[in-house]
Design a protein around this motif. Structure first.
Motif, mmCIF file in Angstrom:
data_model
loop_
_atom_site.group_PDB
_atom_site.id
_atom_site.type_symbol
_atom_site.label_atom_id
_atom_site.label_comp_id
_atom_site.label_asym_id
_atom_site.label_seq_id
_atom_site.Cartn_x
_atom_site.Cartn_y
_atom_site.Cartn_z
ATOM 1 N N PHE A 127 0.813 -1.211 0.000
ATOM 2 C CA PHE A 127 0.000 0.000 0.000
ATOM 3 C C PHE A 127 0.851 1.269 0.000
ATOM 4 O O PHE A 127 0.470 2.261 -0.622
ATOM 5 C CB PHE A 127 -0.934 0.008 1.212
ATOM 6 C CG PHE A 127 -2.118 -0.917 1.097
ATOM 7 C CD1 PHE A 127 -2.213 -1.846 0.072
ATOM 8 C CD2 PHE A 127 -3.146 -0.874 2.031
ATOM 9 C CE1 PHE A 127 -3.301 -2.708 -0.032
ATOM 10 C CE2 PHE A 127 -4.241 -1.720 1.939
ATOM 11 C CZ PHE A 127 -4.324 -2.639 0.900
ATOM 12 N N ARG A 128 1.978 1.252 0.673
ATOM 13 C CA ARG A 128 2.781 2.472 0.747
ATOM 14 C C ARG A 128 3.411 2.816 -0.604
ATOM 15 O O ARG A 128 3.810 3.966 -0.843
ATOM 16 C CB ARG A 128 3.857 2.344 1.823
ATOM 17 C CG ARG A 128 5.081 1.553 1.406
ATOM 18 C CD ARG A 128 6.085 1.380 2.517
ATOM 19 N NE ARG A 128 6.449 2.624 3.170
ATOM 20 C CZ ARG A 128 7.405 2.741 4.088
ATOM 21 N NH1 ARG A 128 8.088 1.653 4.458
ATOM 22 N NH2 ARG A 128 7.690 3.886 4.636
ATOM 23 N N GLN A 129 3.515 1.835 -1.495
ATOM 24 C CA GLN A 129 4.118 2.066 -2.810
ATOM 25 C C GLN A 129 3.126 2.634 -3.824
ATOM 26 O O GLN A 129 3.531 3.046 -4.913
ATOM 27 C CB GLN A 129 4.701 0.760 -3.349
ATOM 28 C CG GLN A 129 5.856 0.222 -2.544
ATOM 29 C CD GLN A 129 6.266 -1.178 -2.970
ATOM 30 O OE1 GLN A 129 5.933 -1.634 -4.047
ATOM 31 N NE2 GLN A 129 6.994 -1.865 -2.111
ATOM 32 N N ARG A 130 1.849 2.648 -3.485
ATOM 33 C CA ARG A 130 0.831 3.123 -4.419
ATOM 34 C C ARG A 130 0.738 4.638 -4.354
ATOM 35 O O ARG A 130 0.386 5.198 -3.323
ATOM 36 C CB ARG A 130 -0.531 2.507 -4.089
ATOM 37 C CG ARG A 130 -0.534 0.986 -4.021
ATOM 38 C CD ARG A 130 -0.282 0.364 -5.373
ATOM 39 N NE ARG A 130 -0.265 -1.099 -5.283
ATOM 40 C CZ ARG A 130 -0.015 -1.884 -6.329
ATOM 41 N NH1 ARG A 130 0.218 -1.364 -7.520
ATOM 42 N NH2 ARG A 130 -0.010 -3.199 -6.169
ATOM 43 N N GLU A 131 1.062 5.300 -5.455
ATOM 44 C CA GLU A 131 1.003 6.753 -5.498
ATOM 45 C C GLU A 131 -0.412 7.182 -5.880
ATOM 46 O O GLU A 131 -0.801 7.194 -7.035
ATOM 47 C CB GLU A 131 2.022 7.293 -6.504
ATOM 48 C CG GLU A 131 3.470 7.023 -6.116
ATOM 49 C CD GLU A 131 4.452 7.658 -7.070
ATOM 50 O OE1 GLU A 131 3.999 8.389 -7.978
ATOM 51 O OE2 GLU A 131 5.650 7.433 -6.907
ATOM 52 N N THR A 132 -1.198 7.479 -4.859
ATOM 53 C CA THR A 132 -2.594 7.841 -5.062
ATOM 54 C C THR A 132 -3.046 8.746 -3.937
ATOM 55 O O THR A 132 -2.563 8.641 -2.815
ATOM 56 C CB THR A 132 -3.491 6.589 -5.115
ATOM 57 O OG1 THR A 132 -4.861 7.002 -5.158
ATOM 58 C CG2 THR A 132 -3.274 5.693 -3.910
ATOM 59 N N ALA A 133 -3.974 9.636 -4.273
ATOM 60 C CA ALA A 133 -4.543 10.507 -3.243
ATOM 61 C C ALA A 133 -5.673 9.818 -2.500
ATOM 62 O O ALA A 133 -6.118 10.300 -1.461
ATOM 63 C CB ALA A 133 -5.056 11.794 -3.885
ATOM 64 N N ALA A 134 -6.151 8.705 -3.019
ATOM 65 C CA ALA A 134 -7.246 7.997 -2.373
ATOM 66 C C ALA A 134 -6.764 7.315 -1.102
ATOM 67 O O ALA A 134 -5.573 7.005 -0.940
ATOM 68 C CB ALA A 134 -7.832 6.952 -3.328
ATOM 69 N N ALA A 135 -7.697 7.056 -0.195
ATOM 70 C CA ALA A 135 -7.353 6.401 1.061
ATOM 71 C C ALA A 135 -6.948 4.956 0.806
ATOM 72 O O ALA A 135 -7.506 4.269 -0.054
ATOM 73 C CB ALA A 135 -8.533 6.453 2.013
ATOM 74 N N ARG A 136 -5.960 4.496 1.576
ATOM 75 C CA ARG A 136 -5.574 3.090 1.611
ATOM 76 C C ARG A 136 -5.640 2.664 3.070
ATOM 77 O O ARG A 136 -5.049 3.315 3.926
ATOM 78 C CB ARG A 136 -4.176 2.888 1.044
ATOM 79 C CG ARG A 136 -4.089 3.044 -0.479
ATOM 80 C CD ARG A 136 -2.725 3.532 -0.915
ATOM 81 N NE ARG A 136 -2.539 4.937 -0.544
ATOM 82 C CZ ARG A 136 -1.337 5.508 -0.390
ATOM 83 N NH1 ARG A 136 -0.242 4.798 -0.529
ATOM 84 N NH2 ARG A 136 -1.255 6.778 -0.063
ATOM 85 N N ASP A 137 -6.364 1.591 3.333
ATOM 86 C CA ASP A 137 -6.675 1.211 4.708
ATOM 87 C C ASP A 137 -6.281 -0.218 5.012
ATOM 88 O O ASP A 137 -6.618 -1.132 4.258
ATOM 89 C CB ASP A 137 -8.180 1.352 4.967
ATOM 90 C CG ASP A 137 -8.622 2.783 5.114
ATOM 91 O OD1 ASP A 137 -8.351 3.381 6.171
ATOM 92 O OD2 ASP A 137 -9.231 3.316 4.167
ATOM 93 N N ILE A 138 -5.611 -0.395 6.148
ATOM 94 C CA ILE A 138 -5.380 -1.703 6.741
ATOM 95 C C ILE A 138 -6.105 -1.696 8.085
ATOM 96 O O ILE A 138 -5.783 -0.882 8.958
ATOM 97 C CB ILE A 138 -3.885 -1.987 6.941
ATOM 98 C CG1 ILE A 138 -3.136 -1.934 5.610
ATOM 99 C CG2 ILE A 138 -3.677 -3.349 7.622
ATOM 100 C CD1 ILE A 138 -1.626 -1.959 5.747
ATOM 101 N N VAL A 139 -7.085 -2.564 8.228
ATOM 102 C CA VAL A 139 -7.883 -2.620 9.454
ATOM 103 C C VAL A 139 -7.673 -3.980 10.106
ATOM 104 O O VAL A 139 -7.899 -5.019 9.470
ATOM 105 C CB VAL A 139 -9.379 -2.395 9.166
ATOM 106 C CG1 VAL A 139 -10.178 -2.423 10.466
ATOM 107 C CG2 VAL A 139 -9.596 -1.077 8.428
ATOM 108 N N VAL A 140 -7.241 -3.978 11.344
ATOM 109 C CA VAL A 140 -6.945 -5.207 12.084
ATOM 110 C C VAL A 140 -7.988 -5.400 13.169
ATOM 111 O O VAL A 140 -8.267 -4.478 13.952
ATOM 112 C CB VAL A 140 -5.539 -5.154 12.704
ATOM 113 C CG1 VAL A 140 -5.276 -6.392 13.544
ATOM 114 C CG2 VAL A 140 -4.481 -5.000 11.608
ATOM 115 N N ILE A 141 -8.558 -6.598 13.229
ATOM 116 C CA ILE A 141 -9.513 -6.921 14.287
ATOM 117 C C ILE A 141 -8.734 -7.451 15.487
ATOM 118 O O ILE A 141 -8.195 -8.556 15.467
ATOM 119 C CB ILE A 141 -10.551 -7.961 13.822
ATOM 120 C CG1 ILE A 141 -11.250 -7.468 12.547
ATOM 121 C CG2 ILE A 141 -11.559 -8.225 14.935
ATOM 122 C CD1 ILE A 141 -11.955 -6.137 12.680
ATOM 123 N N GLY A 142 -8.636 -6.615 16.517
ATOM 124 C CA GLY A 142 -7.989 -7.009 17.761
ATOM 125 C C GLY A 142 -9.021 -7.501 18.758
ATOM 126 O O GLY A 142 -9.971 -8.198 18.397
#
Length: 248
Positions: A127-142
């Motif tokens: 995700f960090r390599q994607r050059e985009t203004a859109a949101a990129r989300d990693i959601v972890v269920i703890g």
């Protein structure tokens, strides 16, 4: 939510993962749904058929090498780069330090911690390599068990404590790249989790009597949806949700 975004959901055969994949599909997202049980995934796909979104099932054990990378590749083959990853695969273990089954300790550490570390690395790197203004989300269920020490459930709880620290560390590492890493900590959820892990169901009935009505998986899925629906510059990074009557 940007319905053009592509999502990956692990643990999608039951519980919170399944509810999240279904909710995303109802919103029109394209979803790669991963779990070990192909029959349960096929049922999920059938239930979503005809809706605005699309679910592609991938039978996968997240403890196997490159499991997360293969899900990213599956999404790209189908539609393009994923921009949402919901990590909901996990396992419980009943018993105290003295009373739990030591033969299962390594298994739960592998499933709940080492596998999660691999997934965070894979999705964070991509995700960090994607050059985009859109949101990129990693959601972890703890879990609230990863914040409140419990002598009754310490082995499972310790894996969640460890995962919570990983989530915050990755958030700090990739937030400058526009990637949002979020921890959601549910309390008691009525699902198949307790039975599958071998918890005492009489104990769980007592919990339900004391703390119910309990959360259901879609309560947590709705929270996931709310988090990833925020504008790209807004980040809800750590959320606890409990049944109203749950004390700890």
């Amino acid at each position: 939510m940007d319905e053009e975004r592509i999502a990956i959901v692990t643990g999608a055969s039951s519980g919170i993962g399944r509810a999240t994949a279904a909710r995303f599909a109802r919103r029109g997202l394209r979803v790669v749904a991963a779990a070990r049980r192909k029959d349960a995934l096929d049922q999920l796909v059938a239930e979503a058929a005809g809706g605005p979104g699309t679910i592609v099932p991938v039978a996968a054990d997240m403890t196997t090498p490159r499991a997360a990378g293969k899900l990213l590749e599956a999404a790209e083959r189908e539609w393009g780069p994923a921009a949402v990853a919901v990590l909901a695969a996990g396992r419980g273990l009943p018993g105290t330090i003295l009373g739990s089954d030591p033969l299962r300790w390594a298994e739960i550490i592998e499933v709940n911690y080492l596998s999660m570390l691999e997934q965070l690395r894979a999705f964070g790197s991509d995700f960090r390599q994607r050059e985009t203004a859109a949101a990129r989300d990693i959601v972890v269920i703890g879990s609230t068990a990863g914040r409140q020490v419990s002598a009754a459930n310490p082995v499972y709880g310790s894996t969640k404590f460890a995962v919570h620290s990983l989530v915050e560390a990755l958030r700090q590492e990739v937030c400058g790249d526009g990637v949002r890493v979020t921890l959601i900590e549910p309390g008691f959820v009525r699902s198949g989790f307790q039975d599958a892990a071998g918890y005492d169901m009489q104990w769980f009935a007592a919990v339900t009597e004391e703390s119910g009505p309990l959360l259901v998986p879609d309560d947590v899925a709705a929270t996931v949806e709310f988090v990833v629906d925020r504008p790209a510059h807004v980040h809800l990074d750590d959320i606890r949700l409990r049944p109203t009557r749950q004390r700890i």
